[in-house]
Design a protein around this motif. Sequence first.
Motif, short mmCIF file in Angstrom:
data_model
loop_
_atom_site.label_atom_id
_atom_site.label_comp_id
_atom_site.label_asym_id
_atom_site.label_seq_id
_atom_site.Cartn_x
_atom_site.Cartn_y
_atom_site.Cartn_z
N TRP A 1 0.83 -1.20 0.00
CA TRP A 1 0.00 0.00 0.00
C TRP A 1 0.87 1.27 0.00
N GLN A 2 1.98 1.25 0.72
CA GLN A 2 2.84 2.43 0.76
C GLN A 2 3.34 2.80 -0.64
N ARG A 3 3.70 1.78 -1.41
CA ARG A 3 4.15 2.05 -2.78
C ARG A 3 3.02 2.63 -3.63
N LEU A 4 1.82 2.09 -3.45
CA LEU A 4 0.68 2.59 -4.22
C LEU A 4 0.28 4.00 -3.76
N ARG A 5 0.37 4.24 -2.46
CA ARG A 5 0.05 5.57 -1.94
C ARG A 5 0.99 6.62 -2.54
N ASP A 6 2.27 6.31 -2.60
CA ASP A 6 3.24 7.23 -3.21
C ASP A 6 2.91 7.48 -4.68
N ARG A 7 2.49 6.44 -5.36
CA ARG A 7 2.15 6.58 -6.77
C ARG A 7 0.94 7.49 -6.96
N LEU A 8 -0.08 7.32 -6.12
CA LEU A 8 -1.26 8.18 -6.21
C LEU A 8 -0.93 9.63 -5.88
N ALA B 1 -6.94 13.70 1.85
CA ALA B 1 -8.23 13.16 2.31
C ALA B 1 -8.60 11.89 1.55
N LEU B 2 -8.32 11.88 0.26
CA LEU B 2 -8.62 10.70 -0.55
C LEU B 2 -7.74 9.52 -0.14
N LEU B 3 -6.48 9.80 0.08
CA LEU B 3 -5.55 8.74 0.49
C LEU B 3 -5.92 8.16 1.85
N GLN B 4 -6.42 9.00 2.75
CA GLN B 4 -6.82 8.54 4.08
C GLN B 4 -8.00 7.59 4.00
N VAL B 5 -8.95 7.91 3.13
CA VAL B 5 -10.12 7.04 2.95
C VAL B 5 -9.70 5.67 2.44
N LEU B 6 -8.79 5.65 1.49
CA LEU B 6 -8.30 4.38 0.95
C LEU B 6 -7.55 3.58 2.01
N GLU B 7 -6.72 4.26 2.77
CA GLU B 7 -5.90 3.58 3.77
C GLU B 7 -6.75 2.91 4.84
N GLU B 8 -7.90 3.47 5.14
CA GLU B 8 -8.77 2.89 6.18
C GLU B 8 -9.33 1.53 5.78
N VAL B 9 -9.41 1.24 4.48
CA VAL B 9 -10.01 -0.04 4.06
C VAL B 9 -8.99 -1.01 3.47
N VAL B 10 -7.78 -0.54 3.19
CA VAL B 10 -6.75 -1.44 2.66
C VAL B 10 -6.46 -2.55 3.66
N GLY B 11 -6.58 -3.80 3.23
CA GLY B 11 -6.32 -4.94 4.10
C GLY B 11 -7.40 -5.23 5.11
N ASP C 1 0.15 -5.14 -8.47
CA ASP C 1 -0.54 -4.09 -7.74
C ASP C 1 -0.55 -2.83 -8.60
N SER C 2 -1.65 -2.09 -8.56
CA SER C 2 -1.74 -0.88 -9.39
C SER C 2 -2.56 0.18 -8.69
N ALA C 3 -2.28 1.43 -9.03
CA ALA C 3 -3.03 2.57 -8.49
C ALA C 3 -3.09 3.64 -9.57
N ARG C 4 -4.30 4.12 -9.84
CA ARG C 4 -4.47 5.13 -10.87
C ARG C 4 -5.43 6.20 -10.39
N TYR C 5 -5.09 7.45 -10.64
CA TYR C 5 -5.95 8.57 -10.29
C TYR C 5 -6.31 9.28 -11.59
#
Length: 200
Positions: free
Chosen positions: A38-45, A53-63, A96-100
């Motif tokens: 997730w840390q790698r994907l967060r950096d990518r986003l 705020a968007l990253l925080q919402v995602l982090e709350e449900v990851v895993g 793993d992938s992350a796109r905004y």
Amino acid sequence: MRLSFLEPLYAEPGPFASVYLDTSRDVEHPERAIALRWQRLRDRLTRQGADRALLQVLEEVVGADTAVPGMHGQAIFAAHGTLVLDGELPRPPTHDSARYGTLPDAMPLVTQHVPEIPYLAVTVHYGGLPTAETHGWVTLDAETGTWPASKPRVSGCTSGSRWRPGTAPRSGWAINWTNGRAASTPTRSSWAGTSGRPTY
């Protein structure tokens, strides 16, 4: 095929963050492995312009799919600081992938939920000048497979699948299938019509 589970994605305006993440529990220290992914994907986003705020919402449900055992993954979508969809992947994503972006990247999620569809892909090649009187040739290339497990990738038949327009072949050719690949062998002619032209 029912895709109603995707409706929340198209009820919201973009831009969307689309995350595909391997959250398998069949490894040593799965929580640590998921956090690193997730840390790698967060950096990518972040580099793509996603806000905090968007990253925080995602982090709350990851895993958060701790009740799902074995190999699997998560598909997570969020927009404007709100979670839009948290979907389970029956198989971990290949990468793993992350796109905004303006639209959600839903195709990887869809392909894991569709039934496997058998296909026959055929390509017809014509060699010769584009006139009715020219004696050119036609070659058929074909392949079978199952989508989405495999993608159509037409492979060439042997020269036995070649037919010269304007002439009836001395013997026809049938396509036999071996491991999804086309191989042509002589058989009774399957062409019909005037001047030896095939009837489709």
